[in-house]
Design a protein around this motif. Structure first.
Motif, mmCIF file in Angstrom:
data_model
loop_
_atom_site.group_PDB
_atom_site.id
_atom_site.type_symbol
_atom_site.label_atom_id
_atom_site.label_comp_id
_atom_site.label_asym_id
_atom_site.label_seq_id
_atom_site.Cartn_x
_atom_site.Cartn_y
_atom_site.Cartn_z
ATOM 1 N N ALA A 168 11.409 12.772 -2.079
ATOM 2 C CA ALA A 168 12.086 11.591 -1.655
ATOM 3 C C ALA A 168 12.931 12.024 -0.465
ATOM 4 N N ALA A 169 12.701 11.325 0.501
ATOM 5 C CA ALA A 169 13.501 11.479 1.847
ATOM 6 C C ALA A 169 15.056 10.796 1.713
ATOM 7 N N ALA A 170 15.844 11.667 2.181
ATOM 8 C CA ALA A 170 17.278 11.356 2.219
ATOM 9 C C ALA A 170 17.376 10.048 2.924
ATOM 10 N N GLN A 171 18.391 8.828 2.296
ATOM 11 C CA GLN A 171 18.561 7.687 3.163
ATOM 12 C C GLN A 171 19.848 7.225 3.273
ATOM 13 N N ASN A 172 20.597 8.298 3.651
ATOM 14 C CA ASN A 172 21.998 7.995 4.156
ATOM 15 C C ASN A 172 22.804 7.387 2.826
ATOM 16 N N GLY A 173 22.745 7.706 1.442
ATOM 17 C CA GLY A 173 23.460 7.424 0.556
ATOM 18 C C GLY A 173 22.799 6.443 -0.200
ATOM 19 N N ALA A 174 21.621 5.650 0.482
ATOM 20 C CA ALA A 174 20.982 4.754 -0.078
ATOM 21 C C ALA A 174 20.025 5.031 -1.235
ATOM 22 N N PRO A 175 19.498 4.096 -2.160
ATOM 23 C CA PRO A 175 18.891 4.913 -3.361
ATOM 24 C C PRO A 175 17.244 5.366 -2.865
ATOM 25 N N LYS A 176 16.703 6.375 -3.366
ATOM 26 C CA LYS A 176 15.584 6.981 -2.997
ATOM 27 C C LYS A 176 14.668 6.023 -4.080
ATOM 28 N N ILE A 177 13.501 5.647 -3.197
ATOM 29 C CA ILE A 177 12.681 4.747 -3.930
ATOM 30 C C ILE A 177 11.341 5.325 -3.961
ATOM 31 N N LEU A 178 10.655 4.971 -5.175
ATOM 32 C CA LEU A 178 9.374 5.447 -5.296
ATOM 33 C C LEU A 178 8.572 4.082 -5.725
ATOM 34 N N ILE A 179 7.526 3.736 -5.149
ATOM 35 C CA ILE A 179 6.678 2.499 -5.351
ATOM 36 C C ILE A 179 5.304 2.953 -6.212
ATOM 37 N N ALA A 180 5.511 3.235 -7.620
ATOM 38 C CA ALA A 180 4.307 3.574 -8.460
ATOM 39 C C ALA A 180 3.393 2.399 -8.773
ATOM 40 N N TYR A 181 1.973 2.565 -8.348
ATOM 41 C CA TYR A 181 1.290 1.340 -8.875
ATOM 42 C C TYR A 181 -0.145 1.817 -9.370
ATOM 43 N N PHE A 182 -0.561 0.931 -10.495
ATOM 44 C CA PHE A 182 -2.276 1.143 -10.783
ATOM 45 C C PHE A 182 -3.063 -0.091 -9.948
ATOM 46 N N SER A 183 -4.261 0.330 -9.564
ATOM 47 C CA SER A 183 -4.830 -0.778 -8.710
ATOM 48 C C SER A 183 -6.198 -0.467 -8.882
ATOM 49 N N TYR A 184 -7.186 -1.309 -9.270
ATOM 50 C CA TYR A 184 -8.504 -1.282 -9.744
ATOM 51 C C TYR A 184 -9.083 -0.436 -8.670
ATOM 52 N N GLY A 185 -9.362 -0.837 -7.384
ATOM 53 C CA GLY A 185 -9.923 -0.339 -6.274
ATOM 54 C C GLY A 185 -9.825 1.167 -6.136
ATOM 55 N N GLU A 186 -8.580 1.908 -6.678
ATOM 56 C CA GLU A 186 -8.386 3.261 -6.612
ATOM 57 C C GLU A 186 -8.577 3.967 -8.020
ATOM 58 N N ASN A 187 -9.175 3.058 -8.935
ATOM 59 C CA ASN A 187 -9.495 3.673 -10.298
ATOM 60 C C ASN A 187 -10.878 3.392 -10.609
ATOM 61 N N ALA A 188 -11.755 2.739 -9.918
ATOM 62 C CA ALA A 188 -13.150 2.587 -10.381
ATOM 63 C C ALA A 188 -13.890 3.484 -9.615
ATOM 64 N N GLU A 189 -15.191 3.651 -10.399
ATOM 65 C CA GLU A 189 -16.035 4.490 -9.813
ATOM 66 C C GLU A 189 -16.914 3.890 -8.826
ATOM 67 N N LEU A 190 -16.225 3.743 -7.702
ATOM 68 C CA LEU A 190 -17.018 2.560 -6.623
ATOM 69 C C LEU A 190 -18.290 3.495 -5.871
ATOM 70 N N PRO A 191 -19.251 2.927 -5.521
ATOM 71 C CA PRO A 191 -20.288 3.284 -4.549
ATOM 72 C C PRO A 191 -19.745 3.932 -3.245
ATOM 73 N N ALA A 192 -20.262 4.904 -2.709
ATOM 74 C CA ALA A 192 -19.780 5.489 -1.452
ATOM 75 C C ALA A 192 -20.155 4.185 -0.504
ATOM 76 N N GLY A 193 -19.311 3.903 0.468
ATOM 77 C CA GLY A 193 -19.260 3.061 1.445
ATOM 78 C C GLY A 193 -19.069 1.616 1.135
ATOM 79 N N VAL A 194 -18.545 1.349 -0.189
ATOM 80 C CA VAL A 194 -18.481 0.216 -0.680
ATOM 81 C C VAL A 194 -17.780 -0.859 0.315
ATOM 82 N N ASP A 195 -18.273 -2.024 0.404
ATOM 83 C CA ASP A 195 -17.893 -3.063 1.514
ATOM 84 C C ASP A 195 -16.979 -3.907 0.612
#
Length: 232
Positions: free
Chosen positions: A42-69
């Motif tokens: 996490a990068a320092a942000q001048n005292g601001a909270p350090k933020i993580l955006i953690a997410y689960f998304s179908y398109g990054e978890n499915a066994e999609l064919p190469a070059g899927v449209d």
């Protein structure tokens, strides 16, 4: 069992978050622009909270064919370097508005290439209380003060990989901000489920984006992030 988390109860966090403390997946063969194995420091942000955006998304978890449209399915969306899903698009909009680091929650075993088959598998996992093993991990979770946690709504709940993620880390003392995409079920009971899983965290009320409008949600996401009063 929480493996990697450490208690984050610093006075600096309390000061930084005073204004905000009210209160469809990792297939190895799917091209994606999300982080590969671990979130960056996490990068320092001048005292601001350090933020993580953690997410689960179908398109990054499915066994999609190469070059899927990406245009072939409303659940697959184009992203820099590959494809993502609706939740991944919202995660990127949050990063534009709030800063912070993106982290893609991915399972060791990819989900089917068909979205309907994936959701059906998700229902079966839900019925047996499965905890799918994760292929990606946040090694520096203690560095973060605020965690945006994103997921699609499958059968009125989060994908079970989100429960694996919450089992893996002790997020005590951190602020968790849920966000969700769905066809119409909104957040259902997922915010309360997160509160039960992380009873010592501050869990904000969640934000919902319809899956059909995820590609056009940047303005509404930006306005929501601004309403949280997180310094970028």
């Amino acid at each position: 069992m929480k493996k990697y988390g450490a208690l984050a109860a610093a006075a600096a966090l309390t000061l930084a978050l005073t204004a905000c403390a009210s209160g469809g997946v990792g297939g190895a063969s799917a091209p994606t622009a999300a982080p590969a194995e671990t979130a960056p420091a996490a990068a320092a942000q001048n005292g601001a909270p350090k933020i993580l955006i953690a997410y689960f998304s179908y398109g990054e978890n499915a066994e999609l064919p190469a070059g899927v449209d990406a245009s072939a399915s409303a659940s697959i969306q184009p992203a820099e370097g590959g494809v993502t899903g609706n939740t991944g698009l919202v995660a990127r909009d949050i990063q534009k508005a709030a800063g912070g680091d993106l982290f893609s929650i991915r399972t060791e075993t990819p989900y089917p290439p068909s979205y309907d088959a994936t959701v059906d598998q998700g229902r079966e996992e839900q019925q047996r209380g499965a905890r799918p093993a994760l292929a990606t991990h946040v090694e520096n979770i203690a560095d973060y003060d605020v965690i945006f946690l994103g997921y699609p709504n499958w059968w009125g709940d989060m994908p079970m990989a989100l429960y694996t993620f919450l089992d893996e880390y002790d997020l005590s003392g951190k602020t968790i901000i849920p966000f969700c995409t769905s066809g119409g079920s909104a957040l259902s009971g997922t915010v309360e489920a997160i509160r039960r899983a992380e009873p010592n965290a501050v869990v904000r009320d969640g934000f919902h984006v319809s899956g059909s409008s995820a590609a056009r949600s940047e303005n509404s996401v930006t306005n929501w992030v601004r309403s949280l009063h997180l310094a970028k």
